[in-house]
Design an enzyme around this catalytic site. Sequence first.
Site, PDB file in Angstrom:
ATOM      1  N   ARG A  17     -21.341  26.085  13.876  1.00 19.08           N
ATOM      2  CA  ARG A  17     -21.132  24.663  13.624  1.00 19.08           C
ATOM      3  C   ARG A  17     -20.814  23.961  14.937  1.00 19.08           C
ATOM      4  NH1 ARG A  17     -19.581  21.537   9.077  1.00 19.08           N
ATOM      5  NH2 ARG A  17     -18.927  23.332   7.855  1.00 19.08           N
ATOM      6  N   LYS A  51     -23.060  31.760  10.822  1.00 21.21           N
ATOM      7  CA  LYS A  51     -23.086  30.290  10.861  1.00 21.21           C
ATOM      8  C   LYS A  51     -22.556  29.787  12.203  1.00 21.21           C
ATOM      9  CE  LYS A  51     -19.887  27.618   8.771  1.00 21.21           C
ATOM     10  NZ  LYS A  51     -19.133  27.101   7.621  1.00 21.21           N
ATOM     11  N   HIS A 108      -7.968  28.629   3.596  1.00 23.10           N
ATOM     12  CA  HIS A 108      -9.142  28.876   4.455  1.00 23.10           C
ATOM     13  C   HIS A 108      -8.964  30.122   5.314  1.00 23.10           C
ATOM     14  CE1 HIS A 108     -12.669  28.222   6.768  1.00 23.10           C
ATOM     15  NE2 HIS A 108     -11.976  28.079   7.882  1.00 23.10           N
ATOM     16  N   ARG A 152      -8.223  23.989   7.992  1.00 26.73           N
ATOM     17  CA  ARG A 152      -9.267  24.401   8.937  1.00 26.73           C
ATOM     18  C   ARG A 152      -8.913  24.038  10.380  1.00 26.73           C
ATOM     19  NH1 ARG A 152     -14.170  21.905   5.546  1.00 26.73           N
ATOM     20  NH2 ARG A 152     -12.448  20.545   4.983  1.00 26.73           N
ATOM     21  N   GLY A 179       0.800  -1.231   0.000  1.00 26.86           N
ATOM     22  CA  GLY A 179       0.000   0.000   0.000  1.00 26.86           C
ATOM     23  C   GLY A 179       0.829   1.276   0.000  1.00 26.86           C
ATOM     24  N   GLU A 180       2.130   1.160   0.254  1.00 24.33           N
ATOM     25  CA  GLU A 180       2.944   2.385   0.272  1.00 24.33           C
ATOM     26  C   GLU A 180       2.997   3.009  -1.115  1.00 24.33           C
ATOM     27  OE1 GLU A 180       6.783   1.591   1.974  1.00 24.33           O
ATOM     28  OE2 GLU A 180       5.977   1.499   4.006  1.00 24.33           O
ATOM     29  N   ASP A 183     -18.689  30.576  -1.151  1.00 26.14           N
ATOM     30  CA  ASP A 183     -17.888  30.138   0.001  1.00 26.14           C
ATOM     31  C   ASP A 183     -16.515  29.721  -0.506  1.00 26.14           C
ATOM     32  OD1 ASP A 183     -17.313  29.600   2.639  1.00 26.14           O
ATOM     33  OD2 ASP A 183     -18.844  28.057   2.891  1.00 26.14           O
TER      34      ASP A 183
HETATM   35  C1  R5P Z   1     -15.729  26.834   6.921  1.00 24.97           C
HETATM   36  O1  R5P Z   1     -15.708  27.825   7.646  1.00 24.97           O
HETATM   37  C2  R5P Z   1     -15.588  26.936   5.435  1.00 24.97           C
HETATM   38  O2  R5P Z   1     -15.499  28.262   5.036  1.00 24.97           O
HETATM   39  C3  R5P Z   1     -16.732  26.264   4.712  1.00 24.97           C
HETATM   40  O3  R5P Z   1     -17.940  26.953   4.996  1.00 24.97           O
HETATM   41  C4  R5P Z   1     -16.878  24.846   5.162  1.00 24.97           C
HETATM   42  O4  R5P Z   1     -15.636  24.191   5.088  1.00 24.97           O
HETATM   43  C5  R5P Z   1     -17.880  24.101   4.319  1.00 24.97           C
HETATM   44  O5  R5P Z   1     -17.964  22.809   4.811  1.00 24.97           O
HETATM   45  P1  R5P Z   1     -19.282  21.954   4.632  1.00 24.97           P
HETATM   46  O6  R5P Z   1     -19.584  21.915   3.163  1.00 24.97           O
HETATM   47  O7  R5P Z   1     -18.905  20.618   5.173  1.00 24.97           O
HETATM   48  O8  R5P Z   1     -20.350  22.596   5.421  1.00 24.97           O
END
Ligand code: R5P
Length: 282
Positions: free
Chosen positions: A185, A183, A122, A89, A34-35, A210
């Site tokens: 999460r 948003k 990001h 991220r 697998g390497e 985005d």
């Molecule tokens: C996070 O802050 C990024 O800007 C995107 O909004 C995020 O990575 C999108 O991820 P997903 O499609 O899993 O919601």
Amino acid sequence: MIIPGSGSQALAAALAEATGEALATPTYDRFPDGEQLAAVPDFAGDSATIVCSTTGDEAWVELLQLQDAVREAGATEVTTVIPYMGYARQDEAFKQGQPVSARAMARAVSTGTDRVVLVNPHEPDVADCYDVPVDHVDAAGVLAAPLPALDDPLFLAPDESAVGLAETVSEAYGAGDTDYFEKHRDRDTGAVEIEPSDATVQGRDVVVVDDIIATGSTMSEAIGVLEARDADRLFAACVHPMLVRNAATKLRNAGVERIVGTDTVERECSCVSVADAVADAL
Ligand code: R5P
């Protein structure tokens, strides 16, 4: 010479065309256990530009191997273009005992290159994780080109950190307002909750912009709110269309007419290239 990673072959070819440099033909092999074994048998010259999006763990290994292979073959100047930088991220330890993954990967990459070029990372601060000079390319403007004629368009960021991208796309489109949602999460479950702004969307065409679409949760939540508020046509635009698992289907079912992405991640929706923007940076 331009050296493509296996997942960045179309972009590397476009970059070779844009820069007039030769395109190497690496081999991407695997041992029985697998390497991986990525090699550049036709490498010639002293300058190498490796183009490798790190969309998964195997791509990181491939990138390190390509860097080492060109050095071994005599390259004295190595530039590493990471069109999509994975692990960006995890740019801090969000919980006790976690790694700063972006830093760990950046340090490893820095050992094999003189310079790094990132496309819409990001967070721009991820550049500080590298031990070599880093250039940023903002390629978001290319997302405007494939959009059709829009009626009273609104370019909407699903969270505040993407507002700059929405503004860039709106400017490149040449019309439209920009706005953003809030948003939240859940770090344990990954579930996304959207807090809408009071933007008027009824009867308008809306492009949600985005940096990354990964699971599609962020986009589909935002699109759901827009649908409920009687927006007209809905488009999803992103620089990095990772689109893992059922993301594309989620977006279609949420009401997205078209997903528009760049070739930093090569997917069906990657209809515009960041090659010219990267060529300018090189
Ligand atoms: C996070 O802050 C990024 O800007 C995107 O909004 C995020 O990575 C999108 O991820 P997903 O499609 O899993 O919601």
